[in-house]
Design an enzyme around this catalytic site. Structure first.
Site, PDB file in Angstrom:
ATOM      1  N   SER A  11       1.002  -1.446   0.436  1.00  0.00           N
ATOM      2  CA  SER A  11      -0.166  -0.395   0.094  1.00  0.00           C
ATOM      3  C   SER A  11       0.837   1.050   0.031  1.00  0.00           C
ATOM      4  O   SER A  11       0.145   2.339   0.190  1.00  0.00           O
ATOM      5  CB  SER A  11      -1.286  -0.087   1.408  1.00  0.00           C
ATOM      6  OG  SER A  11       0.000   0.145   2.107  1.00  0.00           O
ATOM      7  N   ASP A  33      -3.329   7.586   8.454  1.00  0.00           N
ATOM      8  CA  ASP A  33      -4.896   6.847   8.766  1.00  0.00           C
ATOM      9  C   ASP A  33      -4.775   6.063  10.397  1.00  0.00           C
ATOM     10  O   ASP A  33      -5.419   4.712   9.960  1.00  0.00           O
ATOM     11  CB  ASP A  33      -5.730   6.725   7.942  1.00  0.00           C
ATOM     12  CG  ASP A  33      -4.989   5.259   7.114  1.00  0.00           C
ATOM     13  OD1 ASP A  33      -3.400   4.842   7.813  1.00  0.00           O
ATOM     14  OD2 ASP A  33      -5.487   4.467   5.982  1.00  0.00           O
ATOM     15  N   HIS A  83      -1.065   4.658   7.479  1.00  0.00           N
ATOM     16  CA  HIS A  83      -0.111   5.252   6.293  1.00  0.00           C
ATOM     17  C   HIS A  83       0.242   6.598   6.788  1.00  0.00           C
ATOM     18  O   HIS A  83      -0.387   7.058   7.602  1.00  0.00           O
ATOM     19  CB  HIS A  83      -0.537   5.309   5.171  1.00  0.00           C
ATOM     20  CG  HIS A  83      -1.258   3.844   4.455  1.00  0.00           C
ATOM     21  ND1 HIS A  83      -2.549   3.196   4.956  1.00  0.00           N
ATOM     22  CD2 HIS A  83      -1.087   2.542   4.460  1.00  0.00           C
ATOM     23  CE1 HIS A  83      -2.078   2.128   4.557  1.00  0.00           C
ATOM     24  NE2 HIS A  83      -1.629   1.630   4.508  1.00  0.00           N
TER      25      HIS A  83
END
Length: 387
Positions: free
Chosen positions: A37, A342, A345
């Protein structure tokens, strides 16, 4: 033992190498990215159905980004630095994306270890490598039939001249801590890196020569990790990060650096660049105020308030009934003040800072082939002696 004398040739060589580090030759015709991610530009959204909706986030051009961020990722800033368009994800064929200058195989949740039924994401590193092989074969097949497709697909030379970027391993360490003790996680690291080494060798055999490898960041400084593993103060360091997870990340990075150097020695035609993401991120968290940030650890988009603004029961952007109350995990008013987005990240502002440090060459061993030549020259020289 003190160094008694340095010949001018060695000093000239060192200064020449320093100039290489401070001004990266960061220009390649195409980029092929592999990761999770931290560098996913839409792969997971394209390849996996989200019952609760895709990751939240807006890019700086005010359109849905499908990124795990409020804007641009590190890879987006690096593509900007090369004057290249943002990478389209391999899994997203809708809208006929242009792959002429590269392709992104990264998907959120990916691991180096092969995915299984319990994995968050099915697109582990071995699958991403297989996707690249299929992509390359199909591109060359199509170009052989129609050269006009070079406007949309990378030419054959681009596969050898291009840059192959890697940012993986964080999810493997994260997942290991869910079922293993700290010592077991540390002992498991060589297995993870053995599989990573196998993957990059396969890509080398496919023609990859320019390898750009990010180490993993300070896992123990993520709000989610602190919330789950840092409930006892004895488990936290002076920054408030979980010691066990950062210790594992440090060992992983040491072993990764060793792997990169051994790979460079085994394959002299390769140009291996090792980027110390851990040190950049830890410096940012340690000295956040110097860089214009106000919140080094608390999530910008979350729920629960200080000190972490993170609740594992509700993800960024979601609205849920918690203990009889309807609550929403909303973004903060000023994302540029936060390092973390969040709980998992980094914000666009943090990614911008990290990218600037990378491009300055301060944390980049580039290329390891040049570093090896200098070390070999200095260590083998008969022109200096020790006391």
């Amino acid at each position: 033992m003190a160094l008694r004398s340095y010949p001018l040739q060695i000093l000239a060589l060192i200064f020449s190498y320093s100039s290489i580090i401070s001004s990266l030759n960061f220009s390649y015709p195409a980029v092929f990215n592999f990761g999770d991610s931290n560098s996913d530009t839409g792969g997971l959204v394209a390849g996996v159905a989200f019952p609760l909706g895709p990751p939240t986030g807006q890019t700086y051009f005010h359109e849905p980004s499908a990124r795990f961020c409020d804007g641009r990722l590190i890879i987006d800033f690096l593509m900007d630095a090369m004057d290249r368009p943002f990478l389209n994800p391999y899994l997203d064929s809708v809208g006929a994306p242009n792959f002429q200058e590269g392709c992104n195989f990264a998907t959120g949740g990916s691991t180096v270890l092969p995915a299984n039924a319990a994995s968050t994401c099915p697109f582990s590193f071995n699958i991403q490598v297989a996707q690249f092989i299929r992509f390359k074969a199909r591109v060359l097949e199509l170009l052989a039939k129609d050269r006009e497709l070079e406007h949309y697909l990378p030419s054959e030379d681009y596969f050898k001249q291009g840059l192959y970027m890697f940012d993986m391993g964080q999810n493997d360490l994260d997942g290991a801590f869910k079922s293993k003790s700290e010592d077991q996680v540390l002992a498991f690291i060589p297995t993870i890196l053995s599989l990573f080494g196998t993957g990059i060798q396969i890509l080398y055999n496919e023609g990859a020569r320019n390898l750009w490898i990010h180490n993993t960041g300070p896992l123990g400084c993520l709000p989610r990790i602190i919330a789950n593993f840092g409930k006892e103060s004895s488990k936290l360091d002076q920054l408030g990060c979980v010691k066990s997870h950062n210790k594992a990340a440090n060992l992983f990075n040491q072993k990764l650096h060793d792997l990169c150097r051994m790979f460079q020695e085994q394959f002299p035609e390769a140009n291996v660049t090792y980027v110390d993401i851990f040190s950049i991120k830890l410096d940012l968290i340690s000295n956040f105020s110097q860089y214009g940030f106000k919140e080094p650890l608390a999530a910008c988009c979350g729920y629960g308030g200080p000190p972490l603004n993170f609740d594992s029961r509700i993800a960024c952007g979601q609205t849920k009934n918690l203990n009889g109350s309807i609550v929403t995990a909303n973004p903060c008013n000023n994302t540029t003040e936060h390092v973390n987005w969040d709980g998992n990240h980094y914000t666009e502002a943090a990614n911008k800072h990290i990218s600037e440090q990378i491009l300055a060459g301060n944390y980049t061993n580039y290329p390891m082939s040049e570093s090896a030549k200098i070390n070999q020259y200095i260590c083998s020289s008969d022109n200096y002696s020790h006391d």
